[in-house]
Design an enzyme around this catalytic site. Structure first.
Site, PDB file in Angstrom:
ATOM      1  CG  HIS A   5      41.014  42.663  47.836  1.00 38.36           C
ATOM      2  ND1 HIS A   5      40.728  43.101  48.916  1.00 38.36           N
ATOM      3  CD2 HIS A   5      41.365  43.607  46.985  1.00 38.36           C
ATOM      4  CE1 HIS A   5      40.718  44.527  48.991  1.00 38.36           C
ATOM      5  NE2 HIS A   5      41.178  44.782  47.757  1.00 38.36           N
ATOM      6  CB  CYS A  10      41.984  49.693  48.659  1.00 35.78           C
ATOM      7  SG  CYS A  10      40.871  48.229  48.738  1.00 35.78           S
ATOM      8  CG  HIS A  67      45.173  46.106  45.026  1.00 35.74           C
ATOM      9  ND1 HIS A  67      45.516  46.998  45.838  1.00 35.74           N
ATOM     10  CD2 HIS A  67      43.630  46.265  45.280  1.00 35.74           C
ATOM     11  CE1 HIS A  67      44.514  47.800  46.588  1.00 35.74           C
ATOM     12  NE2 HIS A  67      43.288  47.098  46.259  1.00 35.74           N
ATOM     13  CD  GLU A  68      41.079  44.452  42.795  1.00 37.85           C
ATOM     14  OE1 GLU A  68      40.455  44.084  43.635  1.00 37.85           O
ATOM     15  OE2 GLU A  68      41.207  45.947  42.824  1.00 37.85           O
TER      16      GLU A  68
END
EC number: 3.5.1.88
Length: 174
Positions: free
Chosen positions: A142, A96, A138-139
């Site tokens: 966030h 990351c 993953h994004e």
């Protein structure tokens, strides 16, 4: 275009739950362009707006082609994403831009289907598998204030915290 500062763990900003994008205007287009320039300069394949201090539900992903080059026309600009379907399971070694220098295996869905808007507010549907599916998850994490290190086992999380402390000590002595 401008390079933006990437926010690093353990900044509390990364724990912010991002807000829905409502204005699809020139400012948004500039933010997306700046995010792309920043991601490429940082050698990343994905970047969520919150990683550059923008608490908006938008992210970009630009996977390299077989020649290893990330072409701008391949960049996915994903705004206000929602999962429609998920399936399968796989382990993937993730890193990351907000947690530089640390990589670890994380369990993710192997396939995802999302609905999102592009920079022109057009609604799109995307089915993804393998690396693209991992990057999307993953994004989107966030955007919900979740980091990949939050998904680690207790043992791996302790290893991460130890490595982070060692890295911070080295940076203080520079």
């Amino acid at each position: 275009m401008a390079l933006l500062e990437i926010i690093h763990y353990p900044s509390k900003i990364l724990r912010t739950i991002s807000k829905e994008v409502v204005s699809f205007d020139a400012k948004l287009h500039q933010q997306l362009d700046d995010m792309h320039e920043t991601m490429i300069a940082s050698e990343g394949i994905g970047l969520a707006a919150i990683q550059v201090g923008l608490p908006l539900r938008m992210l970009i992903i630009n996977l390299p082609r077989e020649d290893g080059v990330q072409h701008k026309e391949d960049c996915l600009e994903i705004i206000n994403p929602k999962f429609i379907e998920t399936g399968g399971s796989m382990m993937y070694r993730e890193g990351c831009l907000s947690v530089p220098g640390f990589y670890e295996e994380v369990e993710r869905f192997e396939k995802v289907k999302i609905e999102y808007q592009n920079r022109f507010a057009e609604v799109k549907v995307l089915e993804a598998s393998e690396l693209l599916a991992v990057a999307i998850q993953h994004e989107i994490d966030h955007l919900n204030g979740v980091l990949f290190v939050d998904k680690l086992s207790i043992l791996k999380r302790k290893k991460f915290e130890k490595e982070l402390k060692e890295l911070q000590k080295k940076q203080k002595h520079k």
